[in-house]
Write a protein that holds these residues in place. Structure first.
Motif, PDB file in Angstrom:
ATOM      1  N   TYR A 179     -11.995 -36.479 -14.475  1.00 44.93           N
ATOM      2  CA  TYR A 179     -11.111 -37.122 -15.452  1.00 44.93           C
ATOM      3  C   TYR A 179      -9.669 -36.653 -15.252  1.00 44.93           C
ATOM      4  O   TYR A 179      -8.725 -37.461 -15.235  1.00 44.93           O
ATOM      5  CB  TYR A 179     -11.590 -36.784 -16.861  1.00 44.93           C
ATOM      6  N   LEU A 180      -9.506 -35.351 -15.091  1.00 47.15           N
ATOM      7  CA  LEU A 180      -8.165 -34.804 -14.887  1.00 47.15           C
ATOM      8  C   LEU A 180      -7.544 -35.370 -13.616  1.00 47.15           C
ATOM      9  O   LEU A 180      -6.337 -35.695 -13.581  1.00 47.15           O
ATOM     10  CB  LEU A 180      -8.217 -33.279 -14.824  1.00 47.15           C
ATOM     11  N   GLN A 181      -8.340 -35.499 -12.570  1.00 50.95           N
ATOM     12  CA  GLN A 181      -7.842 -36.086 -11.323  1.00 50.95           C
ATOM     13  C   GLN A 181      -7.423 -37.543 -11.541  1.00 50.95           C
ATOM     14  O   GLN A 181      -6.438 -38.010 -10.975  1.00 50.95           O
ATOM     15  CB  GLN A 181      -8.911 -35.989 -10.232  1.00 50.95           C
ATOM     16  N   VAL A 185      -3.761 -34.947 -13.073  1.00 51.49           N
ATOM     17  CA  VAL A 185      -3.617 -33.513 -13.329  1.00 51.49           C
ATOM     18  C   VAL A 185      -4.424 -32.736 -12.294  1.00 51.49           C
ATOM     19  O   VAL A 185      -5.576 -33.074 -12.004  1.00 51.49           O
ATOM     20  CB  VAL A 185      -4.122 -33.167 -14.754  1.00 51.49           C
ATOM     21  N   ASP A 186      -3.824 -31.694 -11.738  1.00 47.36           N
ATOM     22  CA  ASP A 186      -4.543 -30.857 -10.777  1.00 47.36           C
ATOM     23  C   ASP A 186      -5.731 -30.206 -11.479  1.00 47.36           C
ATOM     24  O   ASP A 186      -5.594 -29.665 -12.585  1.00 47.36           O
ATOM     25  CB  ASP A 186      -3.632 -29.776 -10.201  1.00 47.36           C
ATOM     26  N   ALA A 187      -6.879 -30.247 -10.839  1.00 47.31           N
ATOM     27  CA  ALA A 187      -8.087 -29.670 -11.458  1.00 47.31           C
ATOM     28  C   ALA A 187      -8.939 -29.016 -10.395  1.00 47.31           C
ATOM     29  O   ALA A 187      -9.130 -29.570  -9.299  1.00 47.31           O
ATOM     30  CB  ALA A 187      -8.885 -30.756 -12.175  1.00 47.31           C
ATOM     31  N   THR A 188      -9.472 -27.855 -10.717  1.00 41.19           N
ATOM     32  CA  THR A 188     -10.389 -27.161  -9.812  1.00 41.19           C
ATOM     33  C   THR A 188     -11.811 -27.606 -10.133  1.00 41.19           C
ATOM     34  O   THR A 188     -12.251 -27.494 -11.286  1.00 41.19           O
ATOM     35  CB  THR A 188     -10.276 -25.632  -9.982  1.00 41.19           C
ATOM     36  N   PHE A 189     -12.483 -28.105  -9.129  1.00 35.33           N
ATOM     37  CA  PHE A 189     -13.851 -28.574  -9.365  1.00 35.33           C
ATOM     38  C   PHE A 189     -14.765 -27.360  -9.562  1.00 35.33           C
ATOM     39  O   PHE A 189     -14.646 -26.364  -8.830  1.00 35.33           O
ATOM     40  CB  PHE A 189     -14.335 -29.404  -8.171  1.00 35.33           C
ATOM     41  N   ILE A 202     -18.268 -42.021 -14.737  1.00 34.39           N
ATOM     42  CA  ILE A 202     -18.305 -41.568 -16.127  1.00 34.39           C
ATOM     43  C   ILE A 202     -16.909 -41.140 -16.570  1.00 34.39           C
ATOM     44  O   ILE A 202     -16.457 -41.460 -17.687  1.00 34.39           O
ATOM     45  CB  ILE A 202     -19.310 -40.410 -16.300  1.00 34.39           C
ATOM     46  N   ALA A 203     -16.212 -40.422 -15.702  1.00 35.99           N
ATOM     47  CA  ALA A 203     -14.862 -39.962 -16.027  1.00 35.99           C
ATOM     48  C   ALA A 203     -13.932 -41.143 -16.302  1.00 35.99           C
ATOM     49  O   ALA A 203     -13.117 -41.109 -17.243  1.00 35.99           O
ATOM     50  CB  ALA A 203     -14.316 -39.103 -14.888  1.00 35.99           C
ATOM     51  N   ARG A 204     -14.053 -42.176 -15.511  1.00 36.20           N
ATOM     52  CA  ARG A 204     -13.213 -43.361 -15.713  1.00 36.20           C
ATOM     53  C   ARG A 204     -13.539 -44.051 -17.029  1.00 36.20           C
ATOM     54  O   ARG A 204     -12.641 -44.565 -17.717  1.00 36.20           O
ATOM     55  CB  ARG A 204     -13.385 -44.324 -14.540  1.00 36.20           C
ATOM     56  N   GLN A 205     -14.830 -44.048 -17.397  1.00 36.16           N
ATOM     57  CA  GLN A 205     -15.214 -44.655 -18.664  1.00 36.16           C
ATOM     58  C   GLN A 205     -14.677 -43.845 -19.848  1.00 36.16           C
ATOM     59  O   GLN A 205     -14.235 -44.417 -20.854  1.00 36.16           O
ATOM     60  CB  GLN A 205     -16.742 -44.756 -18.759  1.00 36.16           C
TER      61      GLN A 205
END
Length: 544
Positions: A179-181, A185-189, A202-205
């Motif tokens: 979602y952050l990506q 926004v920079d995000a560490t997986f 799911i993140a896009r939804q």
């Protein structure tokens, strides 16, 4: 017929040795038709008890068997003491008429009537789509449930899951990272995160539903809830596509909320079966024959899988099930005995728990295996498999082998067209019968009177009748042993007998009475094929 033969053998033994404790009598179909229609080894079993040779015991039993009733044509002693039986043609005709009258109810029994049985299967946590690894579990569990229902039991299908704990936290963190990506926004997986494309979906939804304002860690619950709901909907759609519907879903978390976990700990402590060591809580499994004791609660305070599983099985039995069946993969071989031992120690009847352990599936395509992992992007989902070969073929291939046998699912073989494909072979047999009957009814105007099955005396007719009449016993045996592949083996034999009949015995052009008898034999054959395929959860088409 099996019950009749057992009764006859029992009465013979009572005459031979009054007061004899008669062991279980096994009736089996000989491998070769030359040895008759049924056989028993009871004379060999009783040789030591009766202090006589098996052959002589068999001869004496045979001399007491009633052959004047019209059921049994002959009784023969063979080999070291086997007793072989041949059924009379009149009995075959009578039984075929019974099958004809029962129509689509033929094969059902009341052997398990009054039994309330739970079958728990699939039980995948909502962390990703159902994979091929879950497929064999799903199909096996549903088919076992169907067979038990045909044997008269009331069956409840249950899905057990855990929507709490580390797996779900990592799932939520994985969705949040995507979602952050998505919002730039920079995000560490997260380490060990779920990397499938479904996570991005799911993140896009979530972004579509909530906008770009969920960057803070305090919103992690939103991602967890969204992921769980989305994945469960996907799981239910996949199961429905495979003709599977669950009656209930059981959340492991309720066992913590209602105090069931604490009750298990207290009961085991009262029995002196729990102790503390190295900061962990241990279950004394050495008292049940294991080499080592087993951790129930880690030093971190996190329970191992065994603890909630013990509470869950106690919950099952407390709900009044006469039998609770678990469908487990081979990775549970070492763990489920601990659960059974603990359930018994807590004062519950563990004999009501039955575990079916199946070996895992290897998917092969073009001679190369596919790897599966719900955390990586290279797993094969059940939907992808069904897209490739269809739902019927998918179910059939998962059931072709005994549960304890490793299954190699060859996609190229599953996509084979025509009768070379094993499921199509059975479906073609049913469709061909329907085609024959359509042509016959265009030619003959049969009276409403019942057919005269005594006219059926051709070798291929008798062979087909015998195969048809085995169906009820196959269902009873499958329900008892929980081995659905036996139904497939039986249906293959039935289809082979039909094709032999089709080659040897014409209908069109024959006398009307004989034509009607042969047509209605095909009616019963089609019914058995349809019923058998239905139990397997597979369609029986009228046209192909």
């Amino acid at each position: 017929m099996q019950d009749y033969l057992k009764q006859q053998i029992t009465e013979a033994l009572q005459k031979m040795a009054p007061g004899l404790e008669i062991p279980e009598i096994t009736i089996e179909k000989p491998r070769s038709p030359e040895h008759g229609d049924a056989a028993t080894n009871i004379a060999l079993v009783l040789a030591k008890t009766l202090k006589n040779s098996p052959a002589k015991i068999a001869e004496e039993i045979a001399s007491h068997i009633e052959t004047q009733s019209g059921f049994i044509k002959s009784v023969e002693v063979a080999g070291p003491g086997f007793i072989n039986f041949r059924f009379s043609e009149n009995w075959l005709s009578e039984q075929l008429m019974d099958a004809f009258r029962k129509k689509d109810q033929y094969g059902r029994s009341n052997v398990l009537q009054g039994k309330h049985i739970q079958v728990e299967f699939v039980s995948a946590n909502p962390t990703g789509p159902l994979t091929v690894g879950h497929g064999r579990n799903a199909v096996l569990g549903d088919t076992v449930a169907r067979v038990l229902e045909w044997a008269g039991a009331k069956v409840e299908r249950e899905y057990y899951f855990n929507n709490a704990g580390r797996q779900m936290r990592v799932l939520a963190e994985s969705v949040r990272a995507r979602y952050l990506q998505e919002i730039g926004v920079d995000a560490t997986f997260p380490e060990g995160g779920y990397e499938g494309a479904y996570i991005t979906d799911i993140a896009r939804q979530v972004r579509e539903d909530h906008g770009d304002d969920l960057a803070g860690e305090e919103h992690l619950g939103v991602f967890k809830k969204a992921a769980e709901e989305s994945i469960f909907e996907d799981i239910k759609r996949t199961l429905a596509r495979m003709n599977i519907s669950m009656d209930s879903f059981f959340n492991e978390n309720t066992l913590y909320e209602d105090g069931s976990i604490d009750k298990v700990i207290d009961l085991l402590k009262q029995k002196g079966l729990i102790y503390e060591s190295e900061g962990a809580t241990w279950f004394k499994t050495t008292g049940f024959g294991k080499d080592k004791d087993t951790v129930l609660i880690k030093s971190s305070g996190e329970p191992t899988y065994r603890l909630p599983d013990i509470a869950y099985h106690i919950n099952k039995l407390s709900r009044g099930f006469d039998l609770a069946i678990d469908i487990f993969g081979a990775d549970h071989i070492a763990t489920y005995p601990d659960v059974v031992s603990a359930v018994e120690a807590c004062g519950f009847d563990s004999s009501k728990i039955d575990v079916i352990v199946y070996q895992f599936v290897t998917i092969v395509k073009d001679g190369k295996p596919f790897k599966m992992s719900t955390r990586k992007a290279n797993f094969v989902t059940l939907d992808e498999l069904m897209d490739e070969v269809g739902a019927d073929v998918t179910r059939f291939f998962f059931l072709m082998r005994a549960p304890g046998t490793h299954l190699e699912f060859d996609i190229n073989e599953a996509k084979e067209a025509g009768e070379k494909n094993p499921v199509f072979y059975l479906q073609y047999a049913h469709a061909r019968i329907q085609s024959i009957m359509r042509k016959v009814r265009e030619t003959y105007d049969f009276e409403n009177a019942e057919p005269d099955f005594t006219l059926l005396r051709h070798e291929s007719e008798i062979s087909l009748i015998k195969r048809v009449l085995e169906f009820p016993e196959v269902i009873k045996s499958t329900a008892g042993h929980r081995e659905p592949h036996k139904i497939i083996n039986y249906l293959n034999e039935l289809a082979t007998a039909f094709h032999r009949f089709y080659h040897d015995c014409r209908i069109l052009g024959e006398d009307e009475k004989l034509a009607k008898a042969r047509t209605e034999l095909l009616t019963v054959t089609a019914t058995v094929l349809s019923n058998g395929l239905g139990i397997l959860g597979i369609n029986a088409p009228d046209r192909m």
